[in-house]
Design a protein around this motif. Structure first.
Motif, PDB file in Angstrom:
ATOM      1  N   LEU A  43       0.880  -1.331  -0.043  1.00 13.72           N
ATOM      2  CA  LEU A  43      -0.037   0.010  -0.005  1.00 13.72           C
ATOM      3  C   LEU A  43       0.937   1.262  -0.069  1.00 13.72           C
ATOM      4  O   LEU A  43       0.703   2.246  -0.485  1.00 13.72           O
ATOM      5  CB  LEU A  43      -0.868  -0.021   1.162  1.00 13.72           C
ATOM      6  N   ASN A  47       0.937   4.475  -2.854  1.00 11.99           N
ATOM      7  CA  ASN A  47       1.148   5.662  -2.380  1.00 11.99           C
ATOM      8  C   ASN A  47       2.107   6.679  -2.712  1.00 11.99           C
ATOM      9  O   ASN A  47       1.791   7.752  -3.347  1.00 11.99           O
ATOM     10  CB  ASN A  47       0.925   5.938  -0.714  1.00 11.99           C
ATOM     11  N   PHE A  65      -6.164  10.728  -2.923  1.00 11.17           N
ATOM     12  CA  PHE A  65      -6.267   9.502  -3.120  1.00 11.17           C
ATOM     13  C   PHE A  65      -5.406   8.679  -2.209  1.00 11.17           C
ATOM     14  O   PHE A  65      -5.649   7.505  -1.608  1.00 11.17           O
ATOM     15  CB  PHE A  65      -6.674   8.890  -4.408  1.00 11.17           C
ATOM     16  N   ALA A  66      -4.212   9.389  -2.019  1.00 11.19           N
ATOM     17  CA  ALA A  66      -3.276   8.898  -0.943  1.00 11.19           C
ATOM     18  C   ALA A  66      -3.859   8.656   0.358  1.00 11.19           C
ATOM     19  O   ALA A  66      -3.566   7.794   1.168  1.00 11.19           O
ATOM     20  CB  ALA A  66      -2.002   9.503  -1.215  1.00 11.19           C
ATOM     21  N   VAL A  67      -4.596   9.785   0.770  1.00  6.24           N
ATOM     22  CA  VAL A  67      -5.145   9.990   2.044  1.00  6.24           C
ATOM     23  C   VAL A  67      -6.009   8.679   2.174  1.00  6.24           C
ATOM     24  O   VAL A  67      -6.357   8.163   3.226  1.00  6.24           O
ATOM     25  CB  VAL A  67      -5.671  11.347   2.399  1.00  6.24           C
ATOM     26  N   PHE A  68      -6.929   8.564   1.129  1.00  2.45           N
ATOM     27  CA  PHE A  68      -8.046   7.519   1.250  1.00  2.45           C
ATOM     28  C   PHE A  68      -7.256   6.230   1.408  1.00  2.45           C
ATOM     29  O   PHE A  68      -7.625   5.224   2.119  1.00  2.45           O
ATOM     30  CB  PHE A  68      -8.719   7.401  -0.080  1.00  2.45           C
ATOM     31  N   THR A  69      -6.211   5.938   0.581  1.00  7.25           N
ATOM     32  CA  THR A  69      -5.464   4.693   0.823  1.00  7.25           C
ATOM     33  C   THR A  69      -5.066   4.308   2.309  1.00  7.25           C
ATOM     34  O   THR A  69      -4.964   3.336   2.593  1.00  7.25           O
ATOM     35  CB  THR A  69      -4.289   4.723  -0.152  1.00  7.25           C
ATOM     36  N   ILE A  70      -4.454   5.646   2.824  1.00 16.24           N
ATOM     37  CA  ILE A  70      -3.919   5.357   4.133  1.00 16.24           C
ATOM     38  C   ILE A  70      -5.106   5.025   5.213  1.00 16.24           C
ATOM     39  O   ILE A  70      -4.936   4.105   6.006  1.00 16.24           O
ATOM     40  CB  ILE A  70      -3.413   6.884   4.697  1.00 16.24           C
ATOM     41  N   ALA A  71      -6.412   5.661   4.816  1.00 14.28           N
ATOM     42  CA  ALA A  71      -7.280   5.354   5.787  1.00 14.28           C
ATOM     43  C   ALA A  71      -7.898   3.762   5.583  1.00 14.28           C
ATOM     44  O   ALA A  71      -7.958   2.943   6.423  1.00 14.28           O
ATOM     45  CB  ALA A  71      -8.719   6.212   5.629  1.00 14.28           C
ATOM     46  N   VAL A  72      -7.770   3.357   4.086  1.00  9.38           N
ATOM     47  CA  VAL A  72      -8.194   1.978   4.196  1.00  9.38           C
ATOM     48  C   VAL A  72      -7.261   1.080   4.687  1.00  9.38           C
ATOM     49  O   VAL A  72      -7.510   0.073   5.116  1.00  9.38           O
ATOM     50  CB  VAL A  72      -8.275   2.055   2.596  1.00  9.38           C
ATOM     51  N   ALA A  73      -5.960   1.539   4.652  1.00 17.47           N
ATOM     52  CA  ALA A  73      -4.808   0.637   5.111  1.00 17.47           C
ATOM     53  C   ALA A  73      -4.977   0.628   6.776  1.00 17.47           C
ATOM     54  O   ALA A  73      -4.827  -0.578   7.200  1.00 17.47           O
ATOM     55  CB  ALA A  73      -3.514   1.212   4.935  1.00 17.47           C
TER      56      ALA A  73
ATOM     57  N   PHE B  51       7.379  11.655   0.681  1.00 14.78           N
ATOM     58  CA  PHE B  51       6.157  12.560   0.352  1.00 14.78           C
ATOM     59  C   PHE B  51       6.573  13.992   0.642  1.00 14.78           C
ATOM     60  O   PHE B  51       6.130  14.803  -0.432  1.00 14.78           O
ATOM     61  CB  PHE B  51       5.050  12.194   1.121  1.00 14.78           C
ATOM     62  N   VAL B  59       0.047  14.740   3.479  1.00 11.98           N
ATOM     63  CA  VAL B  59      -0.012  13.419   3.056  1.00 11.98           C
ATOM     64  C   VAL B  59       1.144  12.638   3.950  1.00 11.98           C
ATOM     65  O   VAL B  59       0.927  11.824   4.924  1.00 11.98           O
ATOM     66  CB  VAL B  59      -0.009  12.852   1.723  1.00 11.98           C
ATOM     67  N   VAL B  66      -0.830   8.129  11.024  1.00 11.28           N
ATOM     68  CA  VAL B  66      -1.484   6.970  11.123  1.00 11.28           C
ATOM     69  C   VAL B  66      -0.713   5.593  10.957  1.00 11.28           C
ATOM     70  O   VAL B  66      -0.897   4.862  11.828  1.00 11.28           O
ATOM     71  CB  VAL B  66      -2.633   7.151   9.710  1.00 11.28           C
ATOM     72  N   TYR B  67       0.315   5.878  10.033  1.00 14.41           N
ATOM     73  CA  TYR B  67       1.276   4.616   9.941  1.00 14.41           C
ATOM     74  C   TYR B  67       2.139   4.526  11.230  1.00 14.41           C
ATOM     75  O   TYR B  67       2.203   3.683  11.975  1.00 14.41           O
ATOM     76  CB  TYR B  67       2.104   4.504   8.756  1.00 14.41           C
ATOM     77  N   PHE B 162     -16.680   3.190   6.031  1.00 12.34           N
ATOM     78  CA  PHE B 162     -15.754   2.189   6.184  1.00 12.34           C
ATOM     79  C   PHE B 162     -15.121   1.940   7.296  1.00 12.34           C
ATOM     80  O   PHE B 162     -14.863   0.828   7.870  1.00 12.34           O
ATOM     81  CB  PHE B 162     -14.531   2.091   4.675  1.00 12.34           C
ATOM     82  N   LEU B 163     -14.404   3.028   7.933  1.00 10.50           N
ATOM     83  CA  LEU B 163     -13.913   2.893   9.130  1.00 10.50           C
ATOM     84  C   LEU B 163     -14.506   2.408  10.372  1.00 10.50           C
ATOM     85  O   LEU B 163     -14.262   1.530  11.084  1.00 10.50           O
ATOM     86  CB  LEU B 163     -13.011   4.131   9.269  1.00 10.50           C
TER      87      LEU B 163
END
Lengths: 104, 177
Positions: A43, A47, A65-73, B51, B59, B66-67, B162-163
């Motif tokens: 993932l 990104n 969409f990178a932010v969305f990917t982070i949320a999904v991850a 990034f 980002v 988040v990570y 989803f979350l």
């Protein structure tokens, strides 16, 4: 020594290598924790591509969409680790080969 | 606008790319998942720095939060919870390892071929547009918020739903019977 400027191609090559490493991890490792971590690598490489293309095109949609990917991850990690805990309670293992049944 | 010279940015890219690759290799090859998780943290932070180098400031910071914060704590908690020294991983790799190596090599080769064969950029995008809305420089987070909440509001709401579903699912799965 002179170094050329970094372009989108550099990012794409790095992301491809990162994706390959993560793919090897998913396909070969038997420990579910390591497999989940490898999925995070995949993932992250996607990104990198999104952000690189957003930079190339001067378009913020890629970053969104990178932010969305982070949320999904994040959601994927939570559910995956929940499954791992359930597997561990049932079989006292985190090895994928031992997970053969859907209901314990 | 530019804090770094082009030379410095190039140097930083190679430095953080090396961190990312080394961390990723550590994740896949180290036997102890705890060390693997720490390598994963190095990869996350390296990707966040990359990034930042691409003018994706928001980002990058979200990546660290988040990570580096949330997902990493989840992994460390679970690794400690499953009490590793009771688990002797006899064989680290599954029997399909050679096949997997071939598949991964082919895929990466294909990706690299596609990257190297792609036509040269005709017109570089305007990087100032990454921090501006309507030509006005307002900074990357604010510009991103405009795009997110104006053009992608439905996707944003779907992500929040989803979350919620993922959270409920994790609670149900982790529940003690």
């Amino acid at each position: 020594m002179t170094l050329g400027a970094i372009g989108t191609g550099h990012y794409l090559v790095l992301a491809a290598i990162l994706f390959g490493i993560g793919l090897v991890g998913i396909l070969t490792r038997r420990n579910l924790i390591t497999v989940l971590m490898s999925i995070e690598l995949l993932l992250n490489s996607v990104n990198l591509n999104l952000v690189a293309f957003a930079h190339e095109r001067g378009d913020l949609t890629g970053q969104v969409f990178a932010v969305f990917t982070i949320a999904v991850a994040a959601g994927e990690a939570a559910v995956g680790l929940g499954i791992l805990l359930a597997l561990f309670r049932m079989h006292q293992t985190t090895e994928l080969d031992r997970a053969r049944e859907l209901e314990g | 606008m530019e804090l770094l010279s082009a030379h410095g940015a190039t140097l930083l890219f190679y430095l953080f790319a090396a961190v990312v690759i080394a961390g990723a290799i550590g994740v896949v090859t180290l036997r102890n998942p705890m060390y693997g998780a720490l390598c994963l943290l190095a990869t996350f932070l390296g990707v966040a720095a990359l990034f930042l180098l691409r003018h994706a400031e928001f980002v990058g910071v979200v990546q660290i939060f988040v990570y580096g914060g949330g997902v990493m704590v989840l992994f460390l908690f679970v690794i400690m919870l499953v009490n590793l020294h009771r688990l002797r991983e006899v064989r680290m790799f599954a029997g399909t390892a050679p096949l997997a190596a071939v598949v991964a090599t082919l895929l990466v080769g294909m990706l690299l071929w596609a990257v190297l064969a792609r036509p040269a950029l005709v017109r570089a995008g305007d990087t100032a547009a990454l921090g501006a809305i309507g030509g006005e420089q307002i900074g990357n987070p604010q510009a991103l918020a405009w795009v997110l909440f104006r053009d992608h509001l439905v996707a944003f709401e779907a992500a929040s739903l989803f979350l919620l579903v993922a959270m409920i699912g994790a609670v149900v799965l982790g529940r003690r019977r």
